[in-house]
Design a protein around this motif. Structure first.
Motif, PDB file in Angstrom:
ATOM      1  N   GLU A 455       0.717  -1.300   0.070  1.00 51.67           N
ATOM      2  CA  GLU A 455       0.016  -0.147   0.131  1.00 51.67           C
ATOM      3  C   GLU A 455       0.734   1.147  -0.145  1.00 51.67           C
ATOM      4  O   GLU A 455       0.880   2.191  -0.787  1.00 51.67           O
ATOM      5  CB  GLU A 455      -0.870   0.167   1.160  1.00 51.67           C
ATOM      6  N   LEU A 456       2.098   1.282   0.724  1.00 48.91           N
ATOM      7  CA  LEU A 456       2.764   2.540   0.583  1.00 48.91           C
ATOM      8  C   LEU A 456       3.438   2.550  -0.669  1.00 48.91           C
ATOM      9  O   LEU A 456       3.443   3.737  -1.138  1.00 48.91           O
ATOM     10  CB  LEU A 456       4.109   2.104   1.746  1.00 48.91           C
ATOM     11  N   ARG A 457       3.553   1.513  -1.325  1.00 48.32           N
ATOM     12  CA  ARG A 457       4.403   1.659  -2.598  1.00 48.32           C
ATOM     13  C   ARG A 457       3.376   2.339  -3.646  1.00 48.32           C
ATOM     14  O   ARG A 457       3.578   2.878  -4.492  1.00 48.32           O
ATOM     15  CB  ARG A 457       4.856   0.180  -2.968  1.00 48.32           C
ATOM     16  N   ARG A 458       2.216   1.535  -3.435  1.00 48.76           N
ATOM     17  CA  ARG A 458       1.102   2.039  -4.485  1.00 48.76           C
ATOM     18  C   ARG A 458       0.886   3.641  -4.337  1.00 48.76           C
ATOM     19  O   ARG A 458       0.778   4.291  -5.240  1.00 48.76           O
ATOM     20  CB  ARG A 458      -0.228   1.301  -3.979  1.00 48.76           C
ATOM     21  N   ARG A 459       0.911   4.148  -2.833  1.00 45.07           N
ATOM     22  CA  ARG A 459       0.745   5.601  -2.872  1.00 45.07           C
ATOM     23  C   ARG A 459       1.880   6.438  -3.596  1.00 45.07           C
ATOM     24  O   ARG A 459       1.656   7.465  -4.090  1.00 45.07           O
ATOM     25  CB  ARG A 459       0.582   6.058  -1.394  1.00 45.07           C
ATOM     26  N   ARG A 460       3.137   5.838  -3.156  1.00 47.73           N
ATOM     27  CA  ARG A 460       4.250   6.228  -3.619  1.00 47.73           C
ATOM     28  C   ARG A 460       4.376   6.594  -4.916  1.00 47.73           C
ATOM     29  O   ARG A 460       4.468   7.632  -5.778  1.00 47.73           O
ATOM     30  CB  ARG A 460       5.591   5.524  -3.278  1.00 47.73           C
ATOM     31  N   LEU A 461       3.877   5.418  -6.055  1.00 50.12           N
ATOM     32  CA  LEU A 461       3.904   5.429  -7.449  1.00 50.12           C
ATOM     33  C   LEU A 461       2.613   6.565  -7.829  1.00 50.12           C
ATOM     34  O   LEU A 461       3.099   7.369  -8.791  1.00 50.12           O
ATOM     35  CB  LEU A 461       3.475   4.079  -8.092  1.00 50.12           C
ATOM     36  N   GLU A 462       1.572   6.462  -7.038  1.00 46.92           N
ATOM     37  CA  GLU A 462       0.480   7.501  -7.586  1.00 46.92           C
ATOM     38  C   GLU A 462       1.121   8.930  -7.269  1.00 46.92           C
ATOM     39  O   GLU A 462       0.741   9.727  -8.194  1.00 46.92           O
ATOM     40  CB  GLU A 462      -0.696   7.277  -6.335  1.00 46.92           C
ATOM     41  N   ARG A 463       1.869   9.154  -6.425  1.00 45.85           N
ATOM     42  CA  ARG A 463       2.298  10.470  -6.002  1.00 45.85           C
ATOM     43  C   ARG A 463       3.137  10.709  -6.968  1.00 45.85           C
ATOM     44  O   ARG A 463       3.181  11.967  -7.722  1.00 45.85           O
ATOM     45  CB  ARG A 463       2.935  10.694  -4.786  1.00 45.85           C
ATOM     46  N   ALA A 464       3.891   9.808  -7.589  1.00 42.93           N
ATOM     47  CA  ALA A 464       5.053  10.052  -8.687  1.00 42.93           C
ATOM     48  C   ALA A 464       4.434  10.381 -10.000  1.00 42.93           C
ATOM     49  O   ALA A 464       4.870  11.332 -10.800  1.00 42.93           O
ATOM     50  CB  ALA A 464       5.984   8.807  -8.675  1.00 42.93           C
ATOM     51  N   GLN A 465       3.338   9.746 -10.303  1.00 44.11           N
ATOM     52  CA  GLN A 465       2.476   9.869 -11.607  1.00 44.11           C
ATOM     53  C   GLN A 465       1.864  11.283 -11.451  1.00 44.11           C
ATOM     54  O   GLN A 465       1.990  11.930 -12.399  1.00 44.11           O
ATOM     55  CB  GLN A 465       1.485   8.767 -11.623  1.00 44.11           C
ATOM     56  N   ARG A 466       1.396  11.646 -10.340  1.00 40.21           N
ATOM     57  CA  ARG A 466       0.793  12.897 -10.194  1.00 40.21           C
ATOM     58  C   ARG A 466       1.613  14.152 -10.527  1.00 40.21           C
ATOM     59  O   ARG A 466       1.486  14.835 -11.188  1.00 40.21           O
ATOM     60  CB  ARG A 466       0.024  13.010  -8.901  1.00 40.21           C
ATOM     61  N   ALA A 467       2.955  13.785  -9.804  1.00 39.72           N
ATOM     62  CA  ALA A 467       3.888  14.978 -10.075  1.00 39.72           C
ATOM     63  C   ALA A 467       4.361  15.033 -11.458  1.00 39.72           C
ATOM     64  O   ALA A 467       4.832  16.053 -11.886  1.00 39.72           O
ATOM     65  CB  ALA A 467       4.992  14.396  -9.126  1.00 39.72           C
ATOM     66  N   ALA A 468       4.402  14.025 -12.161  1.00 40.96           N
ATOM     67  CA  ALA A 468       5.026  13.913 -13.539  1.00 40.96           C
ATOM     68  C   ALA A 468       3.837  14.334 -14.640  1.00 40.96           C
ATOM     69  O   ALA A 468       4.225  14.868 -15.654  1.00 40.96           O
ATOM     70  CB  ALA A 468       5.290  12.417 -14.053  1.00 40.96           C
ATOM     71  N   ALA A 469       2.427  14.135 -14.193  1.00 44.15           N
ATOM     72  CA  ALA A 469       1.504  14.808 -15.089  1.00 44.15           C
ATOM     73  C   ALA A 469       1.459  16.318 -15.207  1.00 44.15           C
ATOM     74  O   ALA A 469       1.965  17.294 -14.385  1.00 44.15           O
ATOM     75  CB  ALA A 469       0.202  14.251 -14.628  1.00 44.15           C
TER      76      ALA A 469
END
Ligand SMILES: Cc1cc2nc3c(=O)[nH]c(=O)nc-3n(C[C@H](O)[C@H](O)[C@H](O)COP(=O)(O)OP(=O)(O)OC[C@H]3O[C@@H](n4cnc5c(N)ncnc54)[C@H](O)[C@@H]3O)c2cc1C
Ligand SMILES: NC(=O)c1ccc[n+]([C@@H]2O[C@H](COP(=O)([O-])OP(=O)(O)OC[C@H]3O[C@@H](n4cnc5c(N)ncnc54)[C@H](O)[C@@H]3O)[C@@H](O)[C@H]2O)c1
Length: 469
Positions: A455-469
């Protein structure tokens, strides 16, 4: 009488507990002439008066063994408090044992004066002195405590009689472990902790878990209250008045309010070293004693509880190993980031590194996730049929930006064993990606780590995707 000339050795170690004994043996194995000064038992507290008897009594309580049998088993575990075996081990390594009380004298070369039995004294001169004098229990400022029957943890762990009713003052590791041990062995136990939670400093849920565990063992747990005054009850016991207006009656009061470094009359300052506000010897990351100006005092070292840094046997051992490695010419520093903090109740807790609150205070952008043990397949195997009845869980704390694991808390069955994975993760600065990929055995309790880190990894990837968008 002609004064005895000082004896010169390569190293003098004051105190033969976990830290001092290991330092002395490691340095002797390197070929140094080591004198180890000890005024009580070789081995210090851990094997005779703290870790070992506490664990023995807890295990007996968990197994439902009667008190008298628990005492017999405990006395066997502590070898009747006879240090002959430990003394033999020193001899095998070539360490010279000096029985007596040592203190540093002012001036150079470093000189330790030892008060020997029978009123004699000996002076030992040396290029290196290691202070390893340990710690003593703090007596809380409760009026009248001296007028009622009290125990320290040492007394509780040597006692051959069980109080009918025991009041434990302090809900740290000592208070929690000894409350469960005595409750399990038949005493009525009341535990009073002045903080709002047990095990202050750990995450709140860990303190609540411990309170639930102890209540389940029959202990009356009272947090957020401080003992103010004690008086004899007229029948050999005590009445202790609390600051919430309540009172507790008990046959004994077990004082478990912390420990303080044993630096009185050790001569630390006389020899150029310094103490912090708690009276602990100030050291650097190589266990070198610091002067008041913060510079290492040549030849002077300290390890174990006397340093107040991390008051566990495993920390004392780590410090002793660091000292010995540096003495052998290899550069090594102590690292306390991943020192385990376990409490061996049933079920136990195992914490390591920072709590989420500590990580925030240290300036991290924090993310954390919990997973309850009751939701594991393993929980359904133990015959309950409803996983929710298996208490405990795991919390993993990470730096949200880097994903690096900063700390963890594990509570529940066998947590003192399976938590070790997270201690290594903190020590090696692993990130959640690696922990998520790591494969754990099916049906082990350690499987609880996976959902939390996934779950921590999922949230981290989500944050990274949001930052990249
Ligand atoms: C109830 C209890 C349970 C514990 N359980 C655990 C546990 O499960 N795991 C864990 O890791 N830690 C545990 N601890 C902590 C652990 O006991 C200590 O961290 C450890 O014993 C510290 O070792 P030390 O070498 O610093 O000192 P000590 O073991 O205190 O040894 C110091 C020695 O120095 C001697 N000494 C002192 N001054 C002088 C002097 N001037 N001259 C000569 N000799 C001197 C003393 O007699 C003593 O033998 C527990 C503590 C308590 C109280
Ligand atoms: N399993 C283990 O590894 C283990 C077990 C026992 C002890 N230890 C070591 O021994 C050290 C000492 O343990 P400890 O539990 O004595 O100390 P501690 O400092 O951990 O806890 C003492 C507790 O007593 C409370 N307190 C103090 N005065 C009080 C008062 N007047 N009324 C009510 N509460 C009061 C404090 O708030 C604190 O929570 C620990 O720090 C630990 O390093 C380790």
């Amino acid at each position: 009488m002609t004064p005895v000339p000082p004896r010169t050795v390569d190293v003098v170690v004051i105190g033969s507990g976990s830290g001092g004994k290991m330092a002395a043996q490691e340095l002797a194995r390197q070929g140094r002439r080591v004198a180890l000064v000890e005024d009580t038992r070789v081995g210090g507290f851990c094997p005779y008066l703290s870790c070992v008897p506490a664990k023995s009594m807890l295990l007996s309580a968990h197994a439902g063994i009667p008190f008298d049998e628990a005492v017999r088993v405990r006395e066997e575990a502590v070898a009747g408090r006879d240090d002959a075996g430990a003394v033999e081990g020193l001899g095998a390594d070539g360490v010279q044992l000096v029985r007596g009380r040592g203190r540093l004298l002012p001036g150079r070369p470093l000189t330790v004066e030892v008060d020997l039995p029978g009123g004699r004294a000996e002076r030992l001169r040396s290029g290196t002195v290691v202070l390893a004098a340990g710690s003593t229990p703090v007596r809380p400022p409760v009026d009248g405590l001296d007028d009622v029957p009290t125990w320290t943890s040492e007394d509780a762990l040597s006692a051959t009689e069980r109080p009918g009713r025991l009041l434990v003052l302090g809900g740290g590791s000592v208070g929690c472990e000894l409350s469960q041990a005595y409750a399990g062995l038949g005493s009525e136990v009341v535990l009073v902790e002045r903080d709002e939670q047990l095990l202050p400093g750990e995450a709140r849920w860990v303190g609540d878990f411990m309170a639930g565990t102890l209540r389940g063992s029959g202990v009356e747990v009272r947090t957020g209250v401080t003992a103010r005054r004690a008086e004899p009850d007229g029948r050999g016991g005590a009445v202790v008045h609390l600051d919430d207006g309540g009172e507790v009656r008990a046959d004994r009061v077990l004082v478990a309010g912390g420990r303080s470094p044993r630096t009185q009359n050790l001569g630390v300052e006389a020899a150029g070293g310094s103490l912090d506000d708690s009276g602990a010897v100030r050291i650097d990351s190589r266990c070198r004693v610091l002067s008041p100006q913060g510079r290492p005092v040549p030849g002077l070292y300290a390890v174990g509880d006397v340093t107040g840094v991390s008051t566990y046997t495993h920390s004392a051992n780590m410090q002793a190993r660091v000292l010995a490695e540096n003495a052998a010419g290899r550069d090594r520093e102590t690292d306390y980031a991943a020192v385990p903090r376990a409490v061996y109740t049933a079920p136990p807790v195992f914490c390591v590194g920072m709590t989420a609150a500590q990580a925030r205070r240290a300036g991290h952008d924090v993310d954390s996730e919990m997973f309850p043990l009751g939701q594991l397949e393993r929980a359904n195997l133990i015959g309950i049929g409803c996983g929710d009845e298996v208490p405990g869980g795991v919390e993993v704390v990470v730096d949200a930006t880097t994903g690096v694991v900063l700390g963890a808390a594990c509570a529940g069955r066998e947590a003192d064993s399976w938590g070790a994975e997270l201690a290594l993760a903190v020590r090696a600065r692993l990130d959640v990606d690696l922990l998520e990929e790591h494969v754990r055995g099916f049906l082990t309790w350690s499987e609880a780590v996976y959902p939390a880190v996934a779950e921590l990894r999922r949230r981290r990837l989500e944050r990274a995707q949001r930052a990249a968008a």
